[in-house]
Write an enzyme that holds these catalytic residues in place. Structure first.
Site, PDB file in Angstrom:
ATOM      1  N   GLU A  11     -35.662  -3.370  -1.523  1.00 34.88           N
ATOM      2  CA  GLU A  11     -36.076  -4.673  -1.011  1.00 34.88           C
ATOM      3  C   GLU A  11     -37.475  -5.040  -1.514  1.00 34.88           C
ATOM      4  OE1 GLU A  11     -35.962  -5.135   3.320  1.00 34.88           O
ATOM      5  OE2 GLU A  11     -34.472  -6.695   3.106  1.00 34.88           O
ATOM      6  N   HIS A  34     -18.421  15.521  -6.994  1.00 34.36           N
ATOM      7  CA  HIS A  34     -16.957  15.445  -7.102  1.00 34.36           C
ATOM      8  C   HIS A  34     -16.467  14.005  -6.972  1.00 34.36           C
ATOM      9  CE1 HIS A  34     -16.589  19.878  -6.778  1.00 34.36           C
ATOM     10  NE2 HIS A  34     -17.758  19.714  -6.205  1.00 34.36           N
ATOM     11  N   LYS A  85     -28.376 -15.937   4.212  1.00 30.64           N
ATOM     12  CA  LYS A  85     -28.455 -16.455   5.587  1.00 30.64           C
ATOM     13  C   LYS A  85     -28.186 -17.964   5.590  1.00 30.64           C
ATOM     14  CE  LYS A  85     -31.882 -13.156   7.303  1.00 30.64           C
ATOM     15  NZ  LYS A  85     -33.272 -12.998   7.725  1.00 30.64           N
TER      16      LYS A  85
HETATM   17  O1  PA5 Z   1     -37.921  -4.877   5.609  1.00 33.80           O
HETATM   18  C1  PA5 Z   1     -37.668  -5.904   6.204  1.00 33.80           C
HETATM   19  O2  PA5 Z   1     -38.542  -6.721   6.514  1.00 33.80           O
HETATM   20  C2  PA5 Z   1     -36.250  -6.228   6.617  1.00 33.80           C
HETATM   21  O3  PA5 Z   1     -35.357  -5.249   6.196  1.00 33.80           O
HETATM   22  C3  PA5 Z   1     -36.171  -6.370   8.121  1.00 33.80           C
HETATM   23  O4  PA5 Z   1     -36.553  -5.159   8.723  1.00 33.80           O
HETATM   24  C4  PA5 Z   1     -34.763  -6.740   8.569  1.00 33.80           C
HETATM   25  O5  PA5 Z   1     -34.354  -7.894   7.926  1.00 33.80           O
HETATM   26  C5  PA5 Z   1     -34.723  -6.951  10.072  1.00 33.80           C
HETATM   27  O6  PA5 Z   1     -35.600  -7.973  10.460  1.00 33.80           O
HETATM   28  P1  PA5 Z   1     -36.028  -8.182  11.951  1.00 33.80           P
HETATM   29  O7  PA5 Z   1     -36.759  -6.959  12.400  1.00 33.80           O
HETATM   30  O8  PA5 Z   1     -36.921  -9.376  11.942  1.00 33.80           O
HETATM   31  O9  PA5 Z   1     -34.781  -8.390  12.750  1.00 33.80           O
END
Ligand code: PA5
Length: 429
Positions: free
Chosen positions: A283, A304, A419
């Site tokens: 990410e 495997h 989203k």
């Molecule tokens: O690293 C990040 O910011 C994301 O992976 C969030 O943790 C994830 O989208 C969850 O978001 P939130 O804690 O606002 O529900």
């Protein structure tokens, strides 16, 4: 302390290029330190370690031990950075079978109706002695609005309110300081709240109440975990050569157009941790056309399955192995029958750890010979202190490496696209 071993990767790299990349990594590290890089308002994962909040650690431990005494089931509702860290640590540091204390169940990390309805059925089913299960829920969402988590929270919250008179005391929310729907609900219902600092993003938040409360409920010593991370922080402020060497090597493979980083381990207990690393790096680096896809492999199981592809498939793969030096268990191979019918007598008396190590080293040799560079990230032992160290090691690595790519490690603008499309399909106003 965490060690980087790039000896099985350098043969694929040019020495002068590696030296240049190390200098680049040093510059990127300076950007982290002097807060001059993109997204520097998100560096709170460093300040929580430079100024530990012992009172908060103490409070979380004692609240968690209360829950441990009362709860049969502790539900952790969160997605992405709001649950991956806790899941990684609980899997790595607690027994694989028959763990004492509340059962930890994850929810809010997808939108499966089947999963949630089976979970409700399970919660509804009484214990063996006929009494009702004691259920506690920790909803974790920094924004307080992530749909997967918000939906699960709606359903589980309403179930808890329908079953328990003291429902208010069974729901704990971990979220941002203010704003967001979750804060509104907390204010209305009076749930206990833990705060995620403003300057710590989701995937860097495992050492805040996001990860600390669930792992403490699971029986892990969070002081040892946290201070492991503090020791790695302090070490790297003095000498970050292991992190910088790793960042330099991975950067060069990125520059050489490698496309995939297979992140694996021969320790099944670490597979949750590889998933945490996958999210942290993926990410952070996957934007503006950058990034190696972080694929996961649990060895020797996956030798495997995808092992064939790693060995002989398209040569665009780098491999990173999380390695534990000292044995986790001292189990040895027992004696077989007198006639050596299974042909395994050559292993009698050997530690399983040693056999697993031979599989690991054999794999490193074979993959390297097959054209796959292998980087090893080494822990001496698998314990809370070293996993605390590994958490900071990877957080710092990610920040440095992604700065080297020239992008902001701390945002995730692309996540909004699905989203928006989903909300349109769902008819959200
Ligand atoms: O690293 C990040 O910011 C994301 O992976 C969030 O943790 C994830 O989208 C969850 O978001 P939130 O804690 O606002 O529900």
């Amino acid at each position: 302390m965490i060690k980087t071993d790039i000896s099985n990767a350098v043969t694929f790299l040019d020495e002068a290029a590696l030296n240049d990349a190390k200098k680049k990594a040093e510059i990127a590290f300076e950007k982290v330190k002097d807060k001059s890089g993109a997204g520097s308002e998100w560096l709170g994962w460093r300040s929580i370690l430079s100024e530990p909040n012992d009172a908060e650690l103490e409070e979380i431990s004692s609240f968690a031990s209360e829950i441990r005494q009362k709860a049969d089931v502790f539900i952790v509702a969160g997605i992405g950075g709001s649950y991956t860290g806790a899941m990684a640590l609980i899997r790595a540091l607690t027994p694989q079978f028959g763990r004492m204390g509340p059962e930890i169940i994850y929810a809010g990390h997808h939108m499966s109706g089947r999963y949630l309805s089976e979970l409700l059925d399970y919660l509804d089913n009484p214990k063996e002695d006929g009494s009702a299960k004691e259920v506690y829920l920790n909803v974790i969402s920094k924004s307080g609005s992530t749909l997967e988590t918000a939906l699960a929270f709606r359903t589980l919250r309403s179930w808890i309110h329908s079953k328990f008179e003291d429902a208010k005391n069974r729901i704990i929310a971990t979220t941002g300081h203010s704003g967001g729907v979750l804060n509104k609900i907390i204010a209305e219902e009076g749930y206990k709240k833990y705060v995620i600092p403003d300057d710590v993003g989701g995937r860097f938040s495992v050492l805040t109440p996001v990860g600390l409360l669930p792992v403490s409920v699971a029986g892990i010593d969070i002081q040892t975990l946290f201070y492991g991370a503090v020791s790695e922080f302090e070490k790297n402020e003095e000498d970050a050569s292991e992190v910088l060497e790793y960042a330099a090597a991975r950067y060069l493979f990125h520059e050489k157009n490698y496309a995939i980083d297979v992140i694996g381990s021969f320790e099944p207990e670490l597979l949750g941790f590889t998933a945490w690393v996958q999210q942290l790096i993926g990410e952070s680096e996957g934007k503006e056309g950058m990034g190696l896809f972080p694929a996961l492999a649990g060895y020797s199981t996956d030798l495997h399955s995808v092992g064939q592809l790693v060995q002989e498939g398209r040569r665009n793969i780098l491999e990173t192995l999380l390695v534990v030096d000292k044995p986790i268990s001292n189990l040895k191979v027992t004696e077989g029958s007198e006639d050596n019918v299974d042909g395994l007598d050559y292993l009698t008396g050997k530690l399983y750890h040693k056999i697993n190590k031979s599989a690991q080293e054999g794999t490193v040799q074979a993959h390297t010979a097959g054209g796959v560079p292998v980087i090893k990230i080494q822990l001496e032992m698998l314990n809370a202190q070293q996993l605390g160290q590994l958490i900071y090691f990877y957080e710092l690595f990610t920040a440095v490496y992604v700065y080297m790519l020239g992008v902001n490690p701390f945002n995730q603008p692309g996540v909004e696209d699905y989203k928006q499309a989903m909300y349109t399909l769902l008819g959200k106003g």
